[in-house]
Design an enzyme around this catalytic site. Structure first.
Site, PDB file in Angstrom:
ATOM      1  N   LEU A 295       3.727  -8.527   3.633  1.00  0.00           N
ATOM      2  CA  LEU A 295       3.184  -9.686   2.923  1.00  0.00           C
ATOM      3  C   LEU A 295       3.339  -9.503   1.413  1.00  0.00           C
ATOM      4  O   LEU A 295       3.704 -10.445   0.703  1.00  0.00           O
ATOM      5  CB  LEU A 295       1.711  -9.887   3.293  1.00  0.00           C
TER       6      LEU A 295
ATOM      7  N   GLU B 176       5.629  -7.656  -0.157  1.00  0.00           N
ATOM      8  CA  GLU B 176       7.051  -7.785  -0.494  1.00  0.00           C
ATOM      9  C   GLU B 176       7.484  -9.247  -0.481  1.00  0.00           C
ATOM     10  O   GLU B 176       8.202  -9.709  -1.380  1.00  0.00           O
ATOM     11  CB  GLU B 176       7.910  -6.974   0.467  1.00  0.00           C
TER      12      GLU B 176
ATOM     13  N   HIS C 282      -4.154   1.224   0.970  1.00  0.00           N
ATOM     14  CA  HIS C 282      -4.805   0.289   1.895  1.00  0.00           C
ATOM     15  C   HIS C 282      -6.242   0.779   2.016  1.00  0.00           C
ATOM     16  O   HIS C 282      -6.507   1.778   2.657  1.00  0.00           O
ATOM     17  CB  HIS C 282      -4.088   0.316   3.247  1.00  0.00           C
TER      18      HIS C 282
ATOM     19  N   THR D 116      -1.151  -1.743   8.055  1.00  0.00           N
ATOM     20  CA  THR D 116      -0.609  -1.438   6.740  1.00  0.00           C
ATOM     21  C   THR D 116       0.822  -1.963   6.590  1.00  0.00           C
ATOM     22  O   THR D 116       1.135  -2.583   5.573  1.00  0.00           O
ATOM     23  CB  THR D 116      -0.691   0.069   6.451  1.00  0.00           C
TER      24      THR D 116
END
Length: 128
Positions: free
Chosen positions: A38, A40, A66, A32
């Site tokens: 990724l 951000e 998630h 997570t």
């Protein structure tokens, strides 16, 4: 800056981005925290060229689900879209997919900052 700016990034899930490696779990699946990083990165890079010289953005809020695990070796694609601009506040819709479907979604908030003064203020904490 106006709403509608989109970003896309891809990566292949590796041992380095696994829950086991980053300390968020014991399994060799996409972590997570790696998915959030990724998201951000994708949001940040999508608007960088729209900023004035000396400006950047910093993440201030994230609300993510998630929803599915992704194994090592599978490709993950992150898509972002700027959905709100309120002066310096930027709000993004973020989604991540592996090769089988949706794995994560939510919103991410960033603020436009003046990079040098921001860094100086953070560094000054070491002098206290």
């Amino acid at each position: 800056m106006e709403t509608g700016i989109k970003g896309t990034q891809e990566l292949v899930v590796s041992k380095e981005t696994s829950a086991k490696a980053v300390g968020s779990g014991l399994l060799d699946v996409f972590a997570t925290p790696s998915m959030i990083a990724l998201m951000e990165k994708t949001a940040s890079e999508s608007v960088q060229s729209y900023l004035e010289e000396g400006q950047g953005t910093v993440g201030t809020k994230i609300d993510i689900s998630h929803v599915a695990a992704t194994p090592l070796g599978m490709k993950v694609t992150c898509n972002t879209q700027l959905v709100e601009v309120d002066r310096r506040k930027l709000v993004f819709k973020v989604e991540a997919y592996d090769q089988k479907g949706l794995i994560g979604e939510g919103t991410h908030e960033r603020f436009i900052i003046e990079s040098e003064p921001f860094q100086q203020k953070a560094d000054a904490k070491n002098d206290m």
